[in-house]
Design a protein around this motif. Structure first.
Motif, PDB file in Angstrom:
ATOM      1  N   PRO A 212     -41.800 -46.302  68.360  1.00 52.96           N
ATOM      2  CA  PRO A 212     -42.326 -47.593  67.892  1.00 52.96           C
ATOM      3  C   PRO A 212     -41.689 -48.774  68.630  1.00 52.96           C
ATOM      4  N   ALA A 213     -42.484 -49.753  68.957  1.00 53.67           N
ATOM      5  CA  ALA A 213     -41.989 -50.939  69.662  1.00 53.67           C
ATOM      6  C   ALA A 213     -40.967 -51.702  68.829  1.00 53.67           C
ATOM      7  N   SER A 214     -40.979 -51.485  67.517  1.00 50.13           N
ATOM      8  CA  SER A 214     -40.033 -52.175  66.641  1.00 50.13           C
ATOM      9  C   SER A 214     -38.659 -51.516  66.640  1.00 50.13           C
ATOM     10  N   SER A 215     -38.527 -50.348  67.265  1.00 52.77           N
ATOM     11  CA  SER A 215     -37.268 -49.605  67.232  1.00 52.77           C
ATOM     12  C   SER A 215     -36.352 -49.991  68.389  1.00 52.77           C
ATOM     13  N   TYR A 216     -35.085 -50.237  68.083  1.00 54.17           N
ATOM     14  CA  TYR A 216     -34.115 -50.544  69.135  1.00 54.17           C
ATOM     15  C   TYR A 216     -33.851 -49.338  70.037  1.00 54.17           C
ATOM     16  N   LEU A 217     -34.241 -48.143  69.606  1.00 48.97           N
ATOM     17  CA  LEU A 217     -34.010 -46.964  70.438  1.00 48.97           C
ATOM     18  C   LEU A 217     -34.824 -47.006  71.722  1.00 48.97           C
ATOM     19  N   CYS A 218     -35.949 -47.715  71.702  1.00 51.80           N
ATOM     20  CA  CYS A 218     -36.794 -47.732  72.896  1.00 51.80           C
ATOM     21  C   CYS A 218     -37.236 -49.137  73.306  1.00 51.80           C
ATOM     22  N   THR A 219     -36.748 -50.167  72.633  1.00 47.03           N
ATOM     23  CA  THR A 219     -37.110 -51.538  72.965  1.00 47.03           C
ATOM     24  C   THR A 219     -35.848 -52.386  73.054  1.00 47.03           C
ATOM     25  N   ALA A 220     -35.788 -53.232  74.071  1.00 46.23           N
ATOM     26  CA  ALA A 220     -34.617 -54.103  74.253  1.00 46.23           C
ATOM     27  C   ALA A 220     -34.691 -55.247  73.256  1.00 46.23           C
ATOM     28  N   LEU A 221     -33.984 -55.086  72.152  1.00 46.82           N
ATOM     29  CA  LEU A 221     -33.924 -56.096  71.099  1.00 46.82           C
ATOM     30  C   LEU A 221     -32.565 -56.785  71.131  1.00 46.82           C
ATOM     31  N   ARG A 222     -32.413 -57.812  70.341  1.00 47.06           N
ATOM     32  CA  ARG A 222     -31.139 -58.529  70.298  1.00 47.06           C
ATOM     33  C   ARG A 222     -30.039 -57.599  69.779  1.00 47.06           C
ATOM     34  N   GLY A 223     -28.896 -57.617  70.465  1.00 46.14           N
ATOM     35  CA  GLY A 223     -27.818 -56.703  70.116  1.00 46.14           C
ATOM     36  C   GLY A 223     -27.946 -55.387  70.870  1.00 46.14           C
ATOM     37  N   TYR A 224     -27.322 -54.343  70.344  1.00 45.86           N
ATOM     38  CA  TYR A 224     -27.375 -53.037  71.017  1.00 45.86           C
ATOM     39  C   TYR A 224     -28.786 -52.449  70.975  1.00 45.86           C
ATOM     40  N   ASP A 225     -29.185 -51.799  72.058  1.00 48.97           N
ATOM     41  CA  ASP A 225     -30.457 -51.078  72.090  1.00 48.97           C
ATOM     42  C   ASP A 225     -30.370 -49.914  73.063  1.00 48.97           C
ATOM     43  N   GLY A 226     -31.306 -48.982  72.919  1.00 49.13           N
ATOM     44  CA  GLY A 226     -31.299 -47.791  73.761  1.00 49.13           C
ATOM     45  C   GLY A 226     -31.558 -48.053  75.236  1.00 49.13           C
ATOM     46  N   PRO A 227     -32.560 -48.834  75.599  1.00 42.72           N
ATOM     47  CA  PRO A 227     -32.872 -49.004  77.027  1.00 42.72           C
ATOM     48  C   PRO A 227     -31.773 -49.666  77.845  1.00 42.72           C
ATOM     49  N   THR A 228     -31.074 -50.657  77.268  1.00 46.08           N
ATOM     50  CA  THR A 228     -30.081 -51.404  78.056  1.00 46.08           C
ATOM     51  C   THR A 228     -28.672 -51.348  77.480  1.00 46.08           C
ATOM     52  N   GLY A 229     -28.491 -50.617  76.377  1.00 47.63           N
ATOM     53  CA  GLY A 229     -27.172 -50.518  75.775  1.00 47.63           C
ATOM     54  C   GLY A 229     -26.701 -51.862  75.261  1.00 47.63           C
ATOM     55  N   LEU A 230     -25.470 -52.207  75.612  1.00 48.65           N
ATOM     56  CA  LEU A 230     -24.889 -53.482  75.206  1.00 48.65           C
ATOM     57  C   LEU A 230     -25.322 -54.634  76.105  1.00 48.65           C
ATOM     58  N   GLY A 231     -25.979 -54.305  77.241  1.00 51.93           N
ATOM     59  CA  GLY A 231     -26.424 -55.325  78.169  1.00 51.93           C
ATOM     60  C   GLY A 231     -25.849 -55.116  79.551  1.00 51.93           C
ATOM     61  N   THR A 232     -25.793 -56.194  80.320  1.00 51.90           N
ATOM     62  CA  THR A 232     -25.309 -56.140  81.697  1.00 51.90           C
ATOM     63  C   THR A 232     -24.034 -56.964  81.845  1.00 51.90           C
ATOM     64  N   PRO A 233     -23.179 -56.634  82.815  1.00 55.98           N
ATOM     65  CA  PRO A 233     -21.869 -57.287  82.914  1.00 55.98           C
ATOM     66  C   PRO A 233     -21.947 -58.779  83.256  1.00 55.98           C
ATOM     67  N   LYS A 234     -21.056 -59.551  82.632  1.00 61.79           N
ATOM     68  CA  LYS A 234     -20.871 -60.962  82.980  1.00 61.79           C
ATOM     69  C   LYS A 234     -19.756 -61.143  84.003  1.00 61.79           C
ATOM     70  N   GLY A 235     -19.238 -60.067  84.498  1.00 64.60           N
ATOM     71  CA  GLY A 235     -18.138 -60.118  85.456  1.00 64.60           C
ATOM     72  C   GLY A 235     -17.227 -58.928  85.253  1.00 64.60           C
ATOM     73  N   PRO A 236     -16.195 -58.761  86.093  1.00 65.88           N
ATOM     74  CA  PRO A 236     -15.284 -57.633  85.964  1.00 65.88           C
ATOM     75  C   PRO A 236     -14.600 -57.563  84.612  1.00 65.88           C
ATOM     76  N   GLU A 237     -14.509 -58.693  83.903  1.00 67.70           N
ATOM     77  CA  GLU A 237     -13.846 -58.706  82.601  1.00 67.70           C
ATOM     78  C   GLU A 237     -14.539 -57.801  81.590  1.00 67.70           C
ATOM     79  N   ALA A 238     -15.789 -57.483  81.815  1.00 64.55           N
ATOM     80  CA  ALA A 238     -16.518 -56.584  80.900  1.00 64.55           C
ATOM     81  C   ALA A 238     -15.901 -55.193  80.861  1.00 64.55           C
ATOM     82  N   PHE A 239     -15.133 -54.847  81.902  1.00 62.75           N
ATOM     83  CA  PHE A 239     -14.611 -53.490  82.026  1.00 62.75           C
ATOM     84  C   PHE A 239     -13.125 -53.389  81.679  1.00 62.75           C
ATOM     85  N   ALA A 240     -12.657 -54.338  80.872  1.00 62.47           N
ATOM     86  CA  ALA A 240     -11.266 -54.294  80.408  1.00 62.47           C
ATOM     87  C   ALA A 240     -11.077 -53.126  79.457  1.00 62.47           C
ATOM     88  N   PRO A 241      -9.870 -52.622  79.328  1.00 62.85           N
ATOM     89  CA  PRO A 241      -9.623 -51.506  78.399  1.00 62.85           C
ATOM     90  C   PRO A 241      -9.969 -51.875  76.962  1.00 62.85           C
TER      91      PRO A 241
END
Length: 438
Positions: free
Chosen positions: A407-436
């Motif tokens: 379903p298009a309403s499901s975050y498992l297959c649609t990029a919605l606000r917050g975490y979602d299946g297609p893009t996860g948490l999103g894309t990096p804003k810089g190397p700081e995204a990969f801190a421990p």
């Protein structure tokens, strides 16, 4: 040399002709129609073509996709597709790159078969973009077989050769000072690829990129949706102190989640469509949505792998694919140089290539650029620093008429606000995204 099969009804030559016709009808050249800048909607009617053969049962597929009409360009022309400056701008890597971050650390690329011209092709790519040489002689580049030896190498394969070219060029774009270790598995079998990952870690890689996958059911001997035995080679993707990264797949939402991306010790990488914008960031991203051939960024809910303690979404009771993403749509793909002739593939030269095979090595390179891989065990650090990622909103990866619709309403297959299946948490804003994580 092993060459790609022509896809039924979609031989490369026919696809390339279709791309050229689109360009003629729209009144622009083939080069302009397939360039990263602008990305005219007309050019999107030519569906990307898989770089590799369809895998044998039980073997992994490579996830590189080539845009028809983007090949056979001379070295004097500006390549189609995004280059290093674009990637560094989009993901705020420029300052770190200028400071030679990543120097002395190595990104490993694990792929199947041999790319015979890879070092020469890498030299063309890096010289075109003014990057420092990365060669065997200066110690920056190393190619070995799955045992870690310089020979004998596997048999050549032109399709996997494009995949390998994409991987090393993507690493070069995101982390020009990083060393590159290419480990070539004898075949695309899960055992050979797992052996190659273990070798990459043994040889000192800070991050390992895996741009391939297959359904979990092939490695668990169980039907999708019925929990059963865990994958026998999962330990090969569990290396604390090394960022092990894998593509989420190019088939959209899948009931049979892609392995090894579904493993809890692996950082699962999805794909976006990346375009320039007039906003503060200068770029905008949405999920890579299905094209006419059904390709789209991968997502899924594992039937076999337990949900990690750091992943808290509720619609999937087990491990959810993905964790993070980067550009992967072939329509906004990377410029790649590959000179291997293939009668059933694209012309040798500059290509525009995407797929989650592009996003995985980009993320592996960013982990290495950031320099905290000694503290990495899994993707938990990303979840601890989700404010350091661009939340990607827009686009779904449910493929119509696939039998695996979501379903298009499901975050498992649609990029919605917050975490979602297609893009996860999103894309990096810089190397700081990969801190421990802590």
């Amino acid at each position: 040399m092993k060459s790609r099969k022509k896809l039924p009804g979609r031989p490369w030559t026919a696809a390339a002709v279709a791309g050229a016709l689109v360009a003629l009808v729209s009144g622009v050249s083939a080069v302009t129609a397939n360039s990263a800048d602008g990305d005219p909607a007309a050019a999107r009617t030519a569906a990307p073509v898989r770089a590799c053969d369809d895998p044998r049962p039980g073997e992994a597929a490579c996830f590189a996709e080539v845009l028809p009409g983007s090949g056979d360009r001379s070295r004097t022309q500006t390549p189609a597709g995004y280059g290093p400056a674009d990637i560094q701008s989009a993901y705020r890597l420029t300052e770190a790159v200028q400071g030679q971050a990543g120097k002395g650390r190595t990104v490993a690329i694990v792929d199947a078969y041999d790319a015979t011209t890879i070092e020469a092709d890498l030299a063309v790519y890096r010289s075109t973009y003014g990057l420092p040489p990365c060669t065997t002689d200066n110690g920056c580049f190393r190619k070995v077989n799955q045992k870690g030896e310089t020979g004998p190498l596997p048999q050549p394969d032109a399709g996997w050769g494009v995949e390998i070219s994409l991987d090393v060029d993507a690493v070069s774009a995101a982390c020009p000072s990083c060393g590159i270790l290419l480990v070539e598995a004898d075949t695309a079998s899960t055992d050979d690829l797992a052996d190659a990952v273990d070798t990459a870690v043994r040889l000192g890689a800070s991050a390992v990129s895996n741009s391939y996958g297959l359904g979990e059911s092939y490695v668990t001997e169980n039907d999708p949706g019925h929990p059963g035995p865990l994958p026998s080679r999962r330990a090969s993707y569990d290396h604390p102190g090394v960022a092990v990264v894998a593509s989420s797949g190019d088939a959209g939402y899948q009931l049979d989640a892609s392995y090894p991306a579904s493993l809890g010790t692996v950082i699962s990488v999805g794909a976006t469509t990346l375009e320039r914008s007039d906003g503060p960031r200068g770029w905008t991203e949405t999920a890579w949505t299905p094209n006419s051939r059904g390709s789209a960024g991968g997502a899924g809910c594992s039937a076999h792998i337990a949900k990690p303690s750091w992943q808290h979404d509720t619609a999937c009771p087990n491990r959810t694919v993905t964790d993070v993403s980067a550009v992967g749509s072939p329509y906004t793909g990377l410029a790649v140089y590959d000179s291997v002739p293939d009668p059933n593939g694209p012309p040798p030269g500059w290509l525009k290539v995407g797929g989650t095979s592009a996003s995985a090595p980009l993320i592996a390179a960013m982990y290495t650029l950031a320099g905290h891989t000694d503290a990495v065990r899994d993707a938990s650090g990303l979840y601890a620093h989700r404010d350091r990622l661009n939340d990607v909103v827009g686009g779904g990866v449910s493929v119509p008429h696939s039998g695996q619709e979501c379903p298009a309403s499901s975050y498992l297959c649609t990029a919605l606000r917050g975490y979602d299946g297609p893009t996860g948490l999103g894309t990096p804003k810089g190397p700081e995204a990969f801190a421990p994580a802590s």
